[in-house]
Design a protein around this motif. Sequence first.
Motif, mmCIF file in Angstrom:
data_model
loop_
_atom_site.group_PDB
_atom_site.id
_atom_site.type_symbol
_atom_site.label_atom_id
_atom_site.label_comp_id
_atom_site.label_asym_id
_atom_site.label_seq_id
_atom_site.Cartn_x
_atom_site.Cartn_y
_atom_site.Cartn_z
ATOM 1 N N PHE A 113 0.859 -1.182 0.000
ATOM 2 C CA PHE A 113 0.000 0.000 0.000
ATOM 3 C C PHE A 113 0.896 1.234 0.000
ATOM 4 C CE2 PHE A 113 -2.223 3.460 1.959
ATOM 5 C CZ PHE A 113 -3.585 3.252 1.869
ATOM 6 N N THR A 114 0.741 2.101 -1.003
ATOM 7 C CA THR A 114 1.538 3.323 -1.064
ATOM 8 C C THR A 114 0.627 4.530 -1.242
ATOM 9 O OG1 THR A 114 1.862 3.024 -3.450
ATOM 10 C CG2 THR A 114 3.594 2.189 -1.983
ATOM 11 N N SER A 115 0.975 5.628 -0.571
ATOM 12 C CA SER A 115 0.223 6.877 -0.675
ATOM 13 C C SER A 115 0.747 7.709 -1.837
ATOM 14 C CB SER A 115 0.352 7.685 0.612
ATOM 15 O OG SER A 115 -0.295 7.030 1.674
ATOM 16 N N SER A 116 -0.150 8.463 -2.454
ATOM 17 C CA SER A 116 0.259 9.346 -3.544
ATOM 18 C C SER A 116 -0.555 10.632 -3.496
ATOM 19 C CB SER A 116 0.081 8.659 -4.900
ATOM 20 O OG SER A 116 -1.257 8.245 -5.086
ATOM 21 N N ALA A 117 0.103 11.747 -3.800
ATOM 22 C CA ALA A 117 -0.575 13.043 -3.791
ATOM 23 C C ALA A 117 -1.452 13.213 -5.021
ATOM 24 C CB ALA A 117 0.455 14.165 -3.715
ATOM 25 N N GLY A 118 -1.089 12.543 -6.120
ATOM 26 C CA GLY A 118 -1.859 12.670 -7.350
ATOM 27 C C GLY A 118 -2.614 11.403 -7.685
ATOM 28 N N TYR A 119 -3.475 11.519 -8.653
ATOM 29 C CA TYR A 119 -4.295 10.397 -9.100
ATOM 30 C C TYR A 119 -3.645 9.817 -10.352
ATOM 31 C CZ TYR A 119 -8.403 7.976 -11.009
ATOM 32 O OH TYR A 119 -9.263 7.036 -11.522
#
Length: 485
Positions: free
Chosen positions: A263-269
């Motif tokens: 699971f990784t977080s990202s600021a963009g889509y």
Amino acid sequence: MQTYLGLDLGTSSLKALLIDENQAPIGTASVPLTVERPHFGWSEQDPKSWISATEAVLDQLKAAHPAELAAVAGIGLSGHMHGATILGEGDEVLRPCIMWNDTRSHEEAKELDTEEARAITGNIVFPGFTAPKLLWVKRHEPELFAKVKRVLLPKDYLRLWLTGEAVSEMSDSAGTSWLDTGKRDWSPVMLAKTDLPLSAMPRLVEGTESSGGLRAELASKWGIKAGVAVAGGGGDNAASACGVGVVAPGTGFLSLGTSGVLFTSSAGYDPRPETALHTFCHAIPGLWHQMGVTLSAAGSLEWLSKLLEEKPGDLTARLGDTLEGPSRLVFLPYLSGERTPHNDAAIRGVFAGLEADTDRAAMVKAVLEGVAFSMRDCVEAGGGTETVDKLIAVGAGSRSRYWLKLMATVLETEIVLPQSGDFGAAFGAARLGLCAATGADPLSVLTVPPLADRFQPEESLIGPFRDAYRRYRALYPAVKSVLQG
């Protein structure tokens, strides 16, 4: 004193966790749940059992910690995703909830999985998602479908009981195939594909926002102040990310449970549906997350443990603490098919390169490496190793130092291990309840827990494991051609 309550509706149990204003655990309670399987491929649960379980855990907390429960100022919710809780006029339950691991709607999922659907939702339409389940109901239970007034995800049915409000949040809703994941709003196009109006969907909030207040009747029963904020919360994986502080772009967690999750977080889509990578909204406003899944992670080690009649911990202990170079033996961990990146339910596992002197230690080493390579597949599906700065290890497999050293080297990123403690979805839900009640900045609340250890990639072995990963990648098409023709 103010306290905060997290409720995590899992597949096999409902868990409650009470924390203080410094996020220290006060008490926990859990009640088991059962899953019914009336036909092959079916998986159902009675929504009424969720209410009964919630009442039971709150009774337990009141008996053990009455003053602390009375001080609850915010409640957060987490739950298993994708379930179809179908309600009629007056919000009565029309049928048992069709669960995330129910596969009856595989034909409907194929039908809905168009390029248009992928462009809107950012994901393949999997049979486990909610939308194909409603299409199945329409075709196989038409009289019941005609009575449908509302469809809720499991934790949101619990919210309806707690607050009287039909509300969902972005992270869970992104797993329905009805959400425009980039816009963080319901998609009229996708709803039309299942013949449902927008009125059948709950109102949407962010996971850190209040979705409503606790009903006075329930507050009085457990001595809690009426109207305390119930946060939007999150789907189980997003709530788990909140529990371990995975809320900044470039961070992630590596879960080595029966299945493996990266699971990784990202600021963009940045959706990549062709890789069978899930791209969902995070429970944090303005963030998204990507999630790769391998279906047999610690499950592969458990399978070998049964075969060799030795406990998993004893098997990994044979390898010691010093990471060795890659094995000549190659293992594909596809014991139940594979999700990321193949989306192949028919593929199966294999050992390649067995020799006369292959012993159990060599087999254990190959299994650990095979799972590590499958997690490397998830990293590559998300854009490569340069997209991840650090991973937090959770799950039963994280008890093996050898495996974590191996993972750090194969994934070419630092892996950190939290200190012993409860940092799962219930803790993440309680943290979200704190945010909703106080208006605190989520980044100041959803911090990384204290760490027990750090594992850096072993530079001298990165090259050899890259070569071994290429051999691993070459094996899948060969096995597929043999098994599937």
